[in-house]
Design an enzyme around this catalytic site. Structure first.
Site: not given
Length: 433
Positions: A100, A174
């Site tokens: 991420t 996400k």
């Protein structure tokens, strides 16, 4: 052997995510080439072989490589470093970034890969603790052809692959999903603090939530109601609004009575209309005196009138609409559209401050207007207003506090009379039915 099974896979980074991905693939017969900065990182991973010496070696032995490192700098080094994936890349290689990172980093790494004729996908994953059990969701961004080429490998470690859109869409999804997670954690924190301060065992709160909504459908109710148009149906918003504002006001009052800090509750209450798509001026920047970007002066004025009604109760601004006096216009356009609308303090906070100012000038009619707004909006109870008068008396003096007391008393009596009249009308209507 099918063509999909001949694809070679690699994993760089054998932590909880990467290690789980490697194990999940190995269990399905696609044993990946792996690398980690820790020489013995694969020792506890069933079916996974010894790590290769560098990401470049993994690239040379793979067609699709998952990168599961922690930081953006680590991703840069693994992909484009001296012994990175691109140093050992071959035409047709696809790099799948599971880390991420910020969207600019995604585009930076994708451009770097494109310069070496290497495909790139950004791929958020969740939940990480299910990685080794074929239990994660792959949240993918990238062009369709690259997704299709990597899909057989993705399917070996993800129970579901969701292609969210072009490059960056997977990471954005996400990140947005993380906002739901961490935002709900904050909501639970504030709810637990309220329950505990009220003498309730937090375990009872958890029991109620688990029993009432075991599948957690309520959390995403608004998202599902929005549908394909991404707009909440107005009828739904109008139905939800009074319940939402009433319940949040009750939470705010309880928090004030128990001295519990609930900033998320304040934001949710202040932005209730925006949440429900009921205020078409909520995208207006009230701190922009020029008219808030593309919105004109009329928009700002309408916003100020709406905020005035939000402060003092529905219909309060009716007498001012169309008046056109410079003082009135500036009061609406600046005081209400820009000052009262600023973040940082709730309407209730600003009301209490304004009540204090009105008390210092000894104007009972101003106190009555301010107090009435608090009663109409369920921000302050009659007892809280009376307590405020006593508190102000110590600072403003008893003579000025007499005026404040008169204003509050008039507001409470008028509001009580309206409520009683409304209750009688409701009872009469029910009897007639």
């Amino acid at each position: 052997m099918s063509e999909s099974k001949t694809l070679r896979a690699g994993v760089v980074g054998l932590g909880i995510i990467g290690g789980g991905v490697a194990v999940s693939m190995a269990r399905r017969g696609r044993v990946p080439a792996v690398h980690d900065v820790r020489p013995g990182a694969s020792a506890g991973l069933p079916g996974v072989g010894d790590p290769l010496g560098s990401p470049a070696e993994v690239a040379g032995s793979s067609d699709v490589v998952m990168v599961a490192v922690v930081t953006a700098d680590q991703a840069r080094d693994v992909i484009g470093g001296e012994n990175g994936l691109l140093a050992g890349a071959h035409p047709g290689l696809t790099v799948v970034l599971l880390s991420t990172v910020a969207l600019p980093v995604v585009h930076e790494l994708a451009a770097l890969c494109a310069g070496h004729d290497v495909g790139f996908l950004d791929c958020g994953v969740t939940p990480g603790d299910r990685a080794a059990d074929h239990g994660m969701v792959a949240i993918v961004g990238g062009d369709q052809a690259t997704v299709d080429a990597a899909r057989p490998v993705l399917d070996d470690w993800a129970r579901k692959v969701v292609h969210c859109g072009p490059l960056g869409a997977g990471m954005a999804t996400k990140i947005a999903r993380n906002v739901v997670t961490y935002g709900s954690w904050r909501a639970v924190f504030e709810a637990t603090a309220l329950a505990r301060a009220a003498g309730v065992d937090p375990a009872r709160l958890a029991e109620v939530i688990d029993t009432a909504d075991p599948e957690g459908h309520t959390l995403l109710a608004l998202l599902r109601l929005r549908g394909c148009g991404d707009t909440l149906p107005e009828a739904a918003g109008r139905t939800i609004q009074p319940l939402m504002t009433k319940d949040l006001d009750a939470a705010r009052d309880l928090a004030a009575a128990l001295s519990v800090d609930v900033p998320l509750v304040e934001v949710a209450r202040t932005r209730a209309e925006q949440t429900l798509d009921l205020d078409d001026l909520d995208d207006l920047d009230p701190t922009d005196p020029a008219g808030a970007g593309d919105h004109n002066r009329d928009d700002l004025h309408r916003y100020g009138l709406a905020m005035m009604d939000r402060v003092y109760g529905p219909g309060f601004s009716t007498a001012l609409q169309g008046e056109g006096a410079p003082f009135t216009d500036e009061t609406v356009d600046y005081l209400f559209a820009q000052v009262w609308a600023r973040p940082g303090l709730s309407v209730r906070d600003r009301r209490l401050l304004t009540l204090g100012v009105a008390a210092t000038v000894g104007r009972p009619e101003l106190v009555q207007i301010i107090a009435t707004g608090g009663l109409v909006n369920d921000e302050l109870t009659p007892d809280q207003l009376r307590e405020a008068v006593l508190h102000l008396a110590v600072y403003t003096g008893w003579c000025k506090a007499t005026a404040a007391h008169a204003g509050v008393t008039a507001a409470v009596e008028a509001h009580t009379a309206v409520e009683a009249h409304t209750a009688v009308d409701a009872h009469t209507a029910k009897e007639q039915r």
